[in-house]
Design a protein around this motif. Structure first.
Motif, short mmCIF file in Angstrom:
data_model
loop_
_atom_site.label_atom_id
_atom_site.label_comp_id
_atom_site.label_asym_id
_atom_site.label_seq_id
_atom_site.Cartn_x
_atom_site.Cartn_y
_atom_site.Cartn_z
N ALA A 126 42.03 -6.66 91.01
CA ALA A 126 42.64 -5.25 91.59
C ALA A 126 44.04 -5.11 91.25
N GLY A 127 44.56 -5.97 90.20
CA GLY A 127 45.95 -5.82 89.73
C GLY A 127 46.94 -6.45 90.39
N LYS A 128 46.45 -7.62 91.13
CA LYS A 128 47.37 -8.58 91.74
C LYS A 128 47.35 -9.93 91.04
N ALA A 129 48.88 -10.44 90.96
CA ALA A 129 49.18 -11.62 90.28
C ALA A 129 48.40 -12.49 91.14
N VAL A 130 48.27 -13.84 90.45
CA VAL A 130 47.61 -14.72 91.41
C VAL A 130 48.51 -16.16 91.00
N ALA A 173 62.90 -18.63 86.06
CA ALA A 173 63.46 -18.31 84.70
C ALA A 173 62.14 -18.46 83.77
N GLY A 174 61.27 -19.29 84.33
CA GLY A 174 60.09 -19.37 83.44
C GLY A 174 59.09 -17.99 83.48
N VAL A 175 58.91 -17.73 84.83
CA VAL A 175 58.03 -16.59 85.00
C VAL A 175 58.80 -15.00 84.59
N ALA A 176 60.06 -15.20 84.68
CA ALA A 176 60.78 -14.08 84.16
C ALA A 176 60.82 -13.80 82.65
N ALA A 177 60.62 -14.82 81.77
CA ALA A 177 60.61 -14.88 80.41
C ALA A 177 59.26 -14.60 80.12
N ARG A 178 58.24 -15.00 80.92
CA ARG A 178 56.75 -14.55 80.50
C ARG A 178 56.48 -13.39 80.70
N PHE A 179 56.70 -12.83 82.18
CA PHE A 179 56.02 -11.60 82.59
C PHE A 179 57.24 -10.29 83.18
N GLY A 180 58.34 -10.80 82.78
CA GLY A 180 59.39 -9.85 83.01
C GLY A 180 59.72 -9.74 84.62
N MET A 193 49.88 -4.13 80.93
CA MET A 193 49.68 -5.59 80.98
C MET A 193 48.85 -6.00 82.06
N LYS A 194 47.85 -6.96 82.06
CA LYS A 194 46.84 -7.50 83.02
C LYS A 194 47.66 -8.35 83.96
N ALA A 195 47.02 -8.20 85.23
CA ALA A 195 47.88 -9.16 86.19
C ALA A 195 48.02 -10.45 85.58
N PRO A 196 48.95 -11.32 85.85
CA PRO A 196 49.21 -12.54 85.52
C PRO A 196 48.45 -13.51 86.35
N PHE A 197 48.08 -14.93 85.70
CA PHE A 197 47.40 -15.89 86.37
C PHE A 197 48.30 -17.07 86.43
N VAL A 198 49.14 -17.40 87.22
CA VAL A 198 49.92 -18.56 87.30
C VAL A 198 49.54 -19.73 88.20
N THR A 199 49.66 -21.03 87.37
CA THR A 199 49.21 -22.26 88.12
C THR A 199 50.67 -23.07 88.09
N LEU A 200 50.60 -23.86 89.31
CA LEU A 200 51.72 -24.81 89.49
C LEU A 200 50.99 -26.11 89.49
N GLU A 201 51.42 -27.21 88.79
CA GLU A 201 50.68 -28.60 88.75
C GLU A 201 51.67 -29.56 89.02
N GLY A 202 51.38 -30.81 89.39
CA GLY A 202 52.27 -31.81 89.46
C GLY A 202 51.64 -33.05 90.24
N ILE A 203 52.07 -34.02 90.00
CA ILE A 203 51.69 -35.36 90.72
C ILE A 203 51.98 -35.10 92.45
N VAL A 241 41.36 -18.83 82.06
CA VAL A 241 42.39 -19.82 81.73
C VAL A 241 43.61 -19.33 82.25
N PRO A 242 44.45 -19.96 83.08
CA PRO A 242 45.90 -19.62 83.43
C PRO A 242 46.68 -18.99 82.16
N ASP A 243 47.40 -17.68 82.76
CA ASP A 243 48.30 -17.30 81.45
C ASP A 243 49.59 -18.10 81.45
N LEU A 244 50.03 -18.67 82.38
CA LEU A 244 51.10 -19.80 82.55
C LEU A 244 50.82 -21.00 83.61
N THR A 245 51.27 -21.97 83.00
CA THR A 245 51.28 -23.29 83.96
C THR A 245 52.31 -24.01 84.13
#
Length: 208
Positions: A88-92, A200-207, A1-11, A128-132
């Protein structure tokens, strides 16, 4: 699996910056290579643009100027930090990405969606992020937290409450449009409780 790209958003005051720190600490403790970064910023040049964007000033900053500065910082960030890390195989983990532009400069400033989407795609190179994770609070609670910090508000934080209500509305609209990518998390509880949902969100998506 490719390294995931995760973003956090909010006001402003949602707690997303705290959550990205906790998530980074969690990944480090579990030996998962990753890079934690932010927008605007992440590189020396992008950090300079950040200062231009967020410093209070008497001169009016027009929405078009603001948009182009954010996209310039993003282009530098993507090509200098995010893509090399993913290759380089690092999650972001990124504190904000193009969804922030869609809601701040698009939905709240009134710039046409198609223009925003085109510039977002150009600046991000189509990435595009894999998970936001949308850390959601209402503006009144968010600003109570901001005031509690005792720091002087930056230019964006100094916008009207009406503006920040539109930002939140824009985020919730985006979440409904992209439910597979954007996961809403209630940001009102204490940080450790919010983090349980983040984990829980990242565990469900990426293990993780």
């Amino acid at each position: 699996m490719k390294a995931p790209f995760v973003t956090l958003e909010g006001i402003e005051g949602s707690g997303k910056t705290t959550q990205i720190r906790l998530l980074s600490e969690y990944l480090t403790a579990n030996g998962i290579p990753h890079v934690a970064t932010r927008e605007p910023g992440g590189t020396p040049l992008a950090d300079e643009i950040r200062r231009l964007l967020l410093s209070p000033r008497e001169e009016r900053v027009f929405p078009e100027t603001e948009l182009l500065l954010y996209e310039a910082a993003r282009a530098q960030h993507v090509h200098a930090v995010i893509l090399p890390a993913l290759s380089a195989g690092k999650a972001v983990l990124s504190d904000r990405f193009f969804d922030a532009t869609s809601v701040y400069q698009g939905f709240s400033r009134g710039i046409d969606d198609s223009q925003i989407e085109g510039l977002n795609s150009f600046a991000s190179g189509g990435l595009v992020p894999d998970l936001t994770l949308l850390i959601d609070v209402d503006p009144e609670n968010g600003f109570q937290r901001l005031y509690g910090r005792g720091t002087k508000p930056d230019r964006m934080e100094s916008e009207t409450m009406e503006f920040h209500r539109k930002v939140r509305e824009g985020y919730l609209r985006l979440q409904k449009e992209h439910p597979d990518r954007i996961v809403r998390i209630d940001g009102l509880p204490p940080a450790d409780e919010v983090f349980r949902h983040v984990r829980a969100g990242v565990a469900a998506r990426f293990g993780w």
